[in-house]
Design an enzyme around this catalytic site. Structure first.
Site, PDB file in Angstrom:
ATOM      1  N   ASP A   1       6.634 -28.443  29.117  1.00 42.35           N
ATOM      2  CA  ASP A   1       5.733 -28.855  28.342  1.00 42.35           C
ATOM      3  C   ASP A   1       4.114 -28.590  28.965  1.00 42.35           C
ATOM      4  OD1 ASP A   1       5.121 -31.126  25.773  1.00 42.35           O
ATOM      5  OD2 ASP A   1       3.345 -30.622  26.644  1.00 42.35           O
TER       6      ASP A   1
ATOM      7  N   THR B   1      10.914 -28.534  12.599  1.00 42.91           N
ATOM      8  CA  THR B   1      11.037 -28.484  11.237  1.00 42.91           C
ATOM      9  C   THR B   1      10.385 -27.122  10.786  1.00 42.91           C
ATOM     10  OG1 THR B   1      11.294 -30.673  10.926  1.00 42.91           O
ATOM     11  CG2 THR B   1      10.731 -29.673   8.954  1.00 42.91           C
TER      12      THR B   1
ATOM     13  N   CYS C   1       6.414 -37.101   9.354  1.00 45.50           N
ATOM     14  CA  CYS C   1       7.522 -36.228   8.776  1.00 45.50           C
ATOM     15  C   CYS C   1       7.398 -36.382   7.233  1.00 45.50           C
ATOM     16  CB  CYS C   1       9.099 -36.697   9.038  1.00 45.50           C
ATOM     17  SG  CYS C   1       9.250 -36.603  10.904  1.00 45.50           S
TER      18      CYS C   1
ATOM     19  N   LYS D   1       5.274 -47.795   9.938  1.00 49.34           N
ATOM     20  CA  LYS D   1       6.414 -48.640   9.830  1.00 49.34           C
ATOM     21  C   LYS D   1       6.626 -49.254  11.211  1.00 49.34           C
ATOM     22  CE  LYS D   1      10.730 -46.541  10.798  1.00 49.34           C
ATOM     23  NZ  LYS D   1      11.596 -45.619  10.391  1.00 49.34           N
TER      24      LYS D   1
ATOM     25  N   LEU E   1      16.106 -37.696  13.063  1.00 49.12           N
ATOM     26  CA  LEU E   1      15.665 -39.044  13.915  1.00 49.12           C
ATOM     27  C   LEU E   1      14.723 -39.691  13.035  1.00 49.12           C
ATOM     28  CD1 LEU E   1      15.199 -37.333  17.087  1.00 49.12           C
ATOM     29  CD2 LEU E   1      17.344 -38.524  16.393  1.00 49.12           C
TER      30      LEU E   1
ATOM     31  N   LYS F   1       1.362 -35.556  30.627  1.00 49.28           N
ATOM     32  CA  LYS F   1       2.560 -36.004  29.932  1.00 49.28           C
ATOM     33  C   LYS F   1       3.779 -35.739  30.844  1.00 49.28           C
ATOM     34  CE  LYS F   1       3.137 -35.345  25.174  1.00 49.28           C
ATOM     35  NZ  LYS F   1       3.238 -34.665  24.050  1.00 49.28           N
TER      36      LYS F   1
ATOM     37  N   ARG G   1       0.209 -41.481  12.414  1.00 48.45           N
ATOM     38  CA  ARG G   1      -0.227 -40.312  11.495  1.00 48.45           C
ATOM     39  C   ARG G   1       0.440 -40.687  10.045  1.00 48.45           C
ATOM     40  NH1 ARG G   1       3.290 -36.174  15.300  1.00 48.45           N
ATOM     41  NH2 ARG G   1       4.476 -38.301  15.682  1.00 48.45           N
TER      42      ARG G   1
ATOM     43  N   LYS H   1       4.186 -34.532   5.562  1.00 48.90           N
ATOM     44  CA  LYS H   1       4.020 -33.296   5.793  1.00 48.90           C
ATOM     45  C   LYS H   1       4.958 -32.387   5.435  1.00 48.90           C
ATOM     46  CE  LYS H   1       5.605 -32.260  10.071  1.00 48.90           C
ATOM     47  NZ  LYS H   1       6.745 -31.208   9.835  1.00 48.90           N
TER      48      LYS H   1
END
Length: 451
Positions: free
Chosen positions: A30, A124, A278, A338, A156, A35, A345, A281
């Site tokens: 990365d 994706t 997900c 959720k 996922l 991170k 997001r 988008k």
């Protein structure tokens, strides 16, 4: 096997941790040094139940090796997953991170003179991206070196990622050639006898991912459209309507006279809409792809249109109850899109907060996942962030529940009366027990009658 992972975000790190737990040696790269340091310290940069414990094991055993040197990652591995973001920009998919990653990996392949290196796209991407965008880069830059290209989408669910990875229902492998397919199958050999392995071409693999997310988004918007109809009919409960639908034997099957209720039941509950990284988008990206190719997709457009109105439905209901929301104190319970995640997001709660601010409401918010790290919440400064539900409800005129956290399941009129000016609550997820609330104080989206 020695495998690289480019990108240590949600998909990349989950993939890396889980593959490392299966005894692969994973090198994860990365650009974000902070991170990487966090990962080395065995700390997840996001919340996902059960994953940090495995991270600790694979870092300790050196099965997962964080890297800031891409050349070294390519040198040490036989192939890599590209797991970078493909966000929406101006209603279209933004492929800049994918293109940058592919360019950097090909440069490292050339620097290391690696033959037959496998590049596996986990991000994706819309149909034909690998063929029209990625493959030309590889053919141009690696003309003297043999390479492999595959698209292996992830399925996922945030909050269930560990179980979804370790107990998959399918693994989709879209590739250019059989050699690359066999390479990917070897990576996922652990799952060979437990799930379906779908071998296909690059384009089909890309579309399978979008089909998955569009379908489940559609179920949510369908249930909300039924709720829109129900709220105009006195006495109709849309939650019972959907429960009756789910009982249909074409949905709920039987095994030894026992009902097997499918997990898609959770997508057929009316509420305040879907969010996350997900569904919004990906449906938008697929719609944009269709539009650019002159394909009429009214269903996809309707899915997004229905969903976009849901946060405002909550606000309109609150307004109809109180008359006005100006200078009213509104308690927002749940910020994440959720439960069991810290992802804000495209959260319906955040959309609702922005609407409330335009109405000059006073807003207090509480989400149990941020109880001890309220500084991580990226919401407007005008909101009061509370560390417990009592403070969030104190002197409030109305409470709006946006997330189905189990920590909210206990709520009832007796509790609300202790703190709120007006013990009124709107259940935006349809999971609270209305019998626990006094008449005239409990509301659900899509309901025409009180209680």
């Amino acid at each position: 096997m020695k495998i690289g992972v480019i990108g240590s975000g949600y998909v990349g790190l989950t993939t890396g941790i889980c593959l490392a737990s299966l005894e692969h040696k994973i090198f994860i790269y990365d650009l974000d040094e902070e991170k990487l340091e966090k990962i080395k310290e065995k700390k997840l940069p996001f919340f996902e139940r059960g994953l940090e414990e495995i991270l600790e094991k694979v870092i300790s055993s050196e099965k997962l090796l964080p890297q800031n040197n891409l050349d070294n990652l390519v040198k040490e591995t036989d192939g890599c997953f590209i797991c970078v973001g493909t966000p929406t920009k101006n209603n279209s998919i933004d492929l800049s991170q994918i293109i940058n990653s592919v360019n950097e990996v090909t440069e490292s392949i050339k620097n290391n003179k690696k033959q037959n290196y496998k590049i596996i796209i986990r991000s994706t991407i819309t149909p034909n991206t690998s063929k029209n965008v990625i493959l030309p880069i590889l053919e141009r830059e690696l003309s003297e070196l043999k390479f492999g290209l595959a698209v292996v989408p992830e399925f996922l669910r945030e909050g269930n990622a560990l179980d979804d990875f370790m107990n998959p229902d399918k693994i989709v492998i879209g590739s250019l050639d059989k050699d690359t397919t066999h390479f990917v199958r070897d990576i996922f050999k652990h799952f060979e006898n437990n799930c379906q392995i779908i071998e296909t071409n690059l384009e089909s693999s890309e579309l399978i991912k979008y089909t998955n997310n569009a379908f489940f988004s559609m179920l949510i918007s369908f249930s909300n459209e039924i709720a829109n109809i129900s709220e105009k009919i006195p006495g109709v409960d849309p939650y019972k309507i959907m429960k009756a639908l789910i009982s249909d034997k074409r949905i709920t099957t039987k095994n030894n006279n026992e009902n097997i209720i499918p997990s898609l039941e959770s997508y057929l509950i009316p509420g305040c809409g879907f969010g996350g990284s997900c569904f919004p988008k990906d449906v938008q990206a697929l719609l944009d792809y269709a539009n650019k190719n002159n394909i009429n997709t009214p269903l996809l457009k309707a899915v997004l249109d229905i969903n976009s109105e849901r946060p405002n439905k909550m606000i309109l209901l609150a307004e109809s109850i109180l008359g006005t929301l100006e200078n009213k104190k509104v308690s927002i319970l749940g910020l994440t899109f959720k439960p069991e995640t810290d992802d804000l997001r495209s959260s319906p709660a955040v959309d609702a907060i922005n609407i409330l601010l335009e109405k000059n409401s006073n807003i207090s918010v509480f989400d149990p996942i941020f109880r001890l790290k309220s500084d991580m919440i990226k919401i407007p400064d005008e909101c009061k962030i509370c560390c417990n539900i009592e403070d969030a409800l104190r002197d409030s005129d109305i409470a709006l529940v946006f997330t189905k956290w189990k920590e909210f399941k206990f709520l009832n009129s007796k509790f609300l009366k202790q703190f709120m000016k007006n013990p009124i609550i709107i259940d935006g997820r349809g999971f609270l027990n209305k019998e626990e609330f006094e008449r005239g104080t409990f509301f659900k989206i899509g309901m025409n009658e009180i209680n």
